[in-house]
Design a protein around this motif. Sequence first.
Motif, PDB file in Angstrom:
ATOM      1  N   ARG A  19      36.013  18.151  12.762  1.00  0.00           N
ATOM      2  CA  ARG A  19      37.474  18.099  12.872  1.00  0.00           C
ATOM      3  C   ARG A  19      38.026  19.119  13.860  1.00  0.00           C
ATOM      4  O   ARG A  19      39.130  18.931  14.388  1.00  0.00           O
ATOM      5  N   ASP A  32      38.466  18.787   3.147  1.00  0.00           N
ATOM      6  CA  ASP A  32      39.454  18.156   4.032  1.00  0.00           C
ATOM      7  C   ASP A  32      40.863  18.645   3.729  1.00  0.00           C
ATOM      8  O   ASP A  32      41.661  18.882   4.652  1.00  0.00           O
ATOM      9  N   HIS A  33      41.169  18.794   2.454  1.00  0.00           N
ATOM     10  CA  HIS A  33      42.507  19.272   2.105  1.00  0.00           C
ATOM     11  C   HIS A  33      42.784  20.664   2.669  1.00  0.00           C
ATOM     12  O   HIS A  33      43.863  20.910   3.219  1.00  0.00           O
ATOM     13  N   ASP A  88      43.395  20.528   6.269  1.00  0.00           N
ATOM     14  CA  ASP A  88      44.725  19.949   6.512  1.00  0.00           C
ATOM     15  C   ASP A  88      45.821  21.005   6.495  1.00  0.00           C
ATOM     16  O   ASP A  88      46.849  20.851   7.175  1.00  0.00           O
ATOM     17  N   GLN A  89      45.624  22.060   5.729  1.00  0.00           N
ATOM     18  CA  GLN A  89      46.665  23.074   5.602  1.00  0.00           C
ATOM     19  C   GLN A  89      46.872  23.881   6.877  1.00  0.00           C
ATOM     20  O   GLN A  89      47.933  24.478   7.072  1.00  0.00           O
ATOM     21  N   SER A 135      46.887  16.098  10.688  1.00  0.00           N
ATOM     22  CA  SER A 135      46.716  16.516   9.307  1.00  0.00           C
ATOM     23  C   SER A 135      47.075  15.369   8.378  1.00  0.00           C
ATOM     24  O   SER A 135      48.066  14.673   8.593  1.00  0.00           O
ATOM     25  N   ASN A 136      46.258  15.192   7.369  1.00  0.00           N
ATOM     26  CA  ASN A 136      46.604  14.276   6.286  1.00  0.00           C
ATOM     27  C   ASN A 136      47.058  15.121   5.115  1.00  0.00           C
ATOM     28  O   ASN A 136      46.432  15.139   4.063  1.00  0.00           O
ATOM     29  N   ARG A 137      48.138  15.864   5.356  1.00  0.00           N
ATOM     30  CA  ARG A 137      48.561  16.888   4.398  1.00  0.00           C
ATOM     31  C   ARG A 137      48.896  16.262   3.061  1.00  0.00           C
ATOM     32  O   ARG A 137      49.635  15.298   2.961  1.00  0.00           O
ATOM     33  N   SER A 138      48.305  16.834   2.021  1.00  0.00           N
ATOM     34  CA  SER A 138      48.551  16.352   0.667  1.00  0.00           C
ATOM     35  C   SER A 138      48.999  17.526  -0.198  1.00  0.00           C
ATOM     36  O   SER A 138      49.291  18.598   0.310  1.00  0.00           O
ATOM     37  N   VAL A 180      45.236  22.792  10.193  1.00  0.00           N
ATOM     38  CA  VAL A 180      44.742  22.127  11.409  1.00  0.00           C
ATOM     39  C   VAL A 180      45.830  21.967  12.461  1.00  0.00           C
ATOM     40  O   VAL A 180      45.546  21.983  13.670  1.00  0.00           O
ATOM     41  N   GLN A 181      47.089  21.829  12.052  1.00  0.00           N
ATOM     42  CA  GLN A 181      48.172  21.638  13.019  1.00  0.00           C
ATOM     43  C   GLN A 181      48.606  22.944  13.678  1.00  0.00           C
ATOM     44  O   GLN A 181      49.299  22.917  14.700  1.00  0.00           O
TER      45      GLN A 181
END
Length: 436
Positions: free
Chosen positions: A391, A135-136, A139-140, A427-430, A142-143
């Motif tokens: 996703r 998922d991480h 996230d990098q 994104s749940n960017r972390s 996906v946008q």
Amino acid sequence: MTNQPTPTGITPQAPELFTWEFATDPYPAYAWLREHAPVHKTRLPSGVEAWLVTRYADAKQALADARLSKNPAHHDEPAHAKGKTGIPGERKAELMTHLLNIDPPDHTRLRRLVSKAFTPRRVAEFAPRVQELTDHLIDQFVQKGSADLIHEFAFPLPIYAICDLLGVPREDQDDFRDWAGMMIRHQGGPRGGVARSVKKMRGYLADLIHRKREALPDAPTPGEDLISGLIRASDHGEHLTENEAAAMAFILLFAGFETTVNLIGNGTFALLTHPEQRARLQTSLARGESALLATGIEELLRYDGPVELATWRFATEPLTIGGQHIAPGDPVLVVLAAADRDPERFADPDVLDLGRRDNQHLGYGHGIHYCLGAPLARLEGQTALATLLARLPDLELAVDPTELRWRGGLIMRGLRTLPVEFTPGPSNRSSHPSSY
């Protein structure tokens, strides 16, 4: 195409092997070899001559034949050629004593030491971390609405996962990513770059083993990392030398990442070029089902798997494979990609069928050298593909399939890049994977 012997007196022209055209689609050439020359002697790009075994029954026999040694010392070529029959740089870095280069009883001893790290229970315990990494990484990008799924996803996922399993500190994992990147590029990097990367990795592992030995607690902790487990075993009478420990860590990293990079890359490419199978899997996943995902990973391993040829074997005595005499010292390469499309074993072998049931493919080998990390690779492959399809539901290739290029090399089969497009999502960017 069925396996029929060539009529007496007719010597058909063998297809050209190991060209760029061959790398793009080797399966027609392998079909020819299965029919006309199922055990075929050829000169490899390195100059070494070796036998290629292409039929399923012969391949399965060869993979389990104790007369075919994994130890390069049995190669009858001059010493200078031996460096051409393994992983680039491993000889100079003193990393030869690993599972891919040894026979019983040493192989049995070393495999027993690491097998507990890849039990179904241990792999299941690791599943949340694999999902977290997956998922991480998505996230990098996906946008953006676009990505290169090799460099941004398929490559870093198994690197970070195997580093965690080995016990490489998170702050050092980007170094491993750089070294592994050089190793996976093979011919695409600077001259000598692979050997330098292997040497750097060897130095780092030796230092890490030393540091971990100094700080090792008296009793093992739950989920203890693999390098600590190897140190503990060697300190309790298993006689694991520092070279063996470093070589073991090296081969687990090497074998544990490139195969999974290719499984994810080749698998995604196959789904994107077979829309009806991809839609079938997406529908199944949307229903919360897992059966098609499980059989689908096996079919992707069979159809266009990550390992094209099994690693080197050397005849220790005269033997016969598929009616062909093999002399002592001769190298033998089992062509897994050819065996897994043998029509004598698989119905409609050139058809991708994610629901295929009778699927005893050889994608992870057979016999005592069956891939130790197969459970982890399957977990990573299933997690990666399921999460991508969930996703990025409208994921599609950003270029024509004919524009894609496959990496050069003998053993592995994988794409250089895999450009894709999709509708940008949330994104749940972390933070970076190495920092959490």
